[in-house]
Scaffold this motif. Structure first.
Motif, PDB file in Angstrom:
ATOM      1  N   UNK A 106       0.800  -1.224   0.000  1.00  8.55           N
ATOM      2  CA  UNK A 106       0.000   0.000   0.000  1.00  8.55           C
ATOM      3  C   UNK A 106       0.836   1.280   0.000  1.00  8.55           C
ATOM      4  N   UNK A 107       2.093   1.204   0.433  1.00  8.91           N
ATOM      5  CA  UNK A 107       2.948   2.389   0.453  1.00  8.91           C
ATOM      6  C   UNK A 107       3.972   2.365  -0.676  1.00  8.91           C
ATOM      7  N   UNK A 108       3.805   1.461  -1.620  1.00  5.68           N
ATOM      8  CA  UNK A 108       4.762   1.333  -2.712  1.00  5.68           C
ATOM      9  C   UNK A 108       4.193   1.887  -4.013  1.00  5.68           C
ATOM     10  N   UNK A 110       2.258  -2.431 -12.892  1.00  8.72           N
ATOM     11  CA  UNK A 110       2.612  -2.089 -11.502  1.00  8.72           C
ATOM     12  C   UNK A 110       3.990  -2.617 -11.129  1.00  8.72           C
ATOM     13  N   UNK A 111       4.442  -3.627 -11.803  1.00  5.28           N
ATOM     14  CA  UNK A 111       5.766  -4.195 -11.496  1.00  5.28           C
ATOM     15  C   UNK A 111       6.907  -3.330 -12.027  1.00  5.28           C
ATOM     16  N   UNK A 142       0.552   0.964  -6.442  1.00  7.64           N
ATOM     17  CA  UNK A 142      -0.551   0.388  -5.666  1.00  7.64           C
ATOM     18  C   UNK A 142      -1.914   0.694  -6.291  1.00  7.64           C
ATOM     19  N   UNK A 143      -2.081   1.872  -6.840  1.00  7.62           N
ATOM     20  CA  UNK A 143      -3.364   2.219  -7.473  1.00  7.62           C
ATOM     21  C   UNK A 143      -3.654   1.290  -8.650  1.00  7.62           C
ATOM     22  N   UNK A 144      -2.612   0.906  -9.377  1.00  6.81           N
ATOM     23  CA  UNK A 144      -2.791  -0.038 -10.484  1.00  6.81           C
ATOM     24  C   UNK A 144      -3.231  -1.404  -9.969  1.00  6.81           C
TER      25      UNK A 144
END
Length: 148
Positions: A73-75, A146-147, A78-80
């Motif tokens: 969640x802090x990386x 996201x990766x 996360x929205x993706x």
């Protein structure tokens, strides 16, 4: 640990996408081209086999994405991942509400007991499945994005 979760989740969802894509664009067209009742019998068998496996796969994919969303969640990205989870949830809802009822009927059909509109029902399932495949491809694409 988060990196391993990201990779496992992406692979699990990616393989699921591959199976569903193959059903939509390879397996069902092959079955539909078979002579006589072979295609309908093949679809019924596939409905029984995949109908037992795919619910677990869809729910496991959704659970893995939920865990990734929380753990990361802090990386970055996360929205993706959350959006991908929403799309996977949509695919589960589509499955339960639209596709599973047709599949549950179709997997019991034989040439002797199938309804007169069985082809129309299979065509409806195919159309809905194509939409579901597009949804899970979008989810997979978001996970891959996201990766990076």
């Amino acid at each position: 640990m988060l990196s391993a979760l990201e990779v496992v989740t992406t692979v699990v969802v990616g393989v699921m996408v591959g199976v569903e894509f193959a059903v939509a664009f390879v397996l069902n067209p092959i079955l539909d081209a078979l002579p006589g009742d072979s295609g309908q019998l093949g679809r019924a068998h596939g409905g029984r086999m995949l109908g037992a496996v795919m619910p677990v796969w869809y729910l496991a994919s959704l659970a893995l994405v939920a865990v990734w969303s929380f753990a990361g969640r802090h990386h970055h990205g996360t929205a993706l991942v959350v959006t991908a989870g929403g799309l996977l949830l949509l695919s589960v809802l589509m499955s339960v509400l639209l596709l599973v009822p047709i599949n549950n009927r179709g997997k019991t059909w034989t040439p002797e007991n199938r309804p007169a509109d069985w082809k129309e029902q299979m065509n409806r399932w195919d159309r809905l499945h194509h939409v579901r495949v597009a949804v899970i491809i979008a989810a997979f694409t978001l996970l891959v994005t996201a990766l990076v």
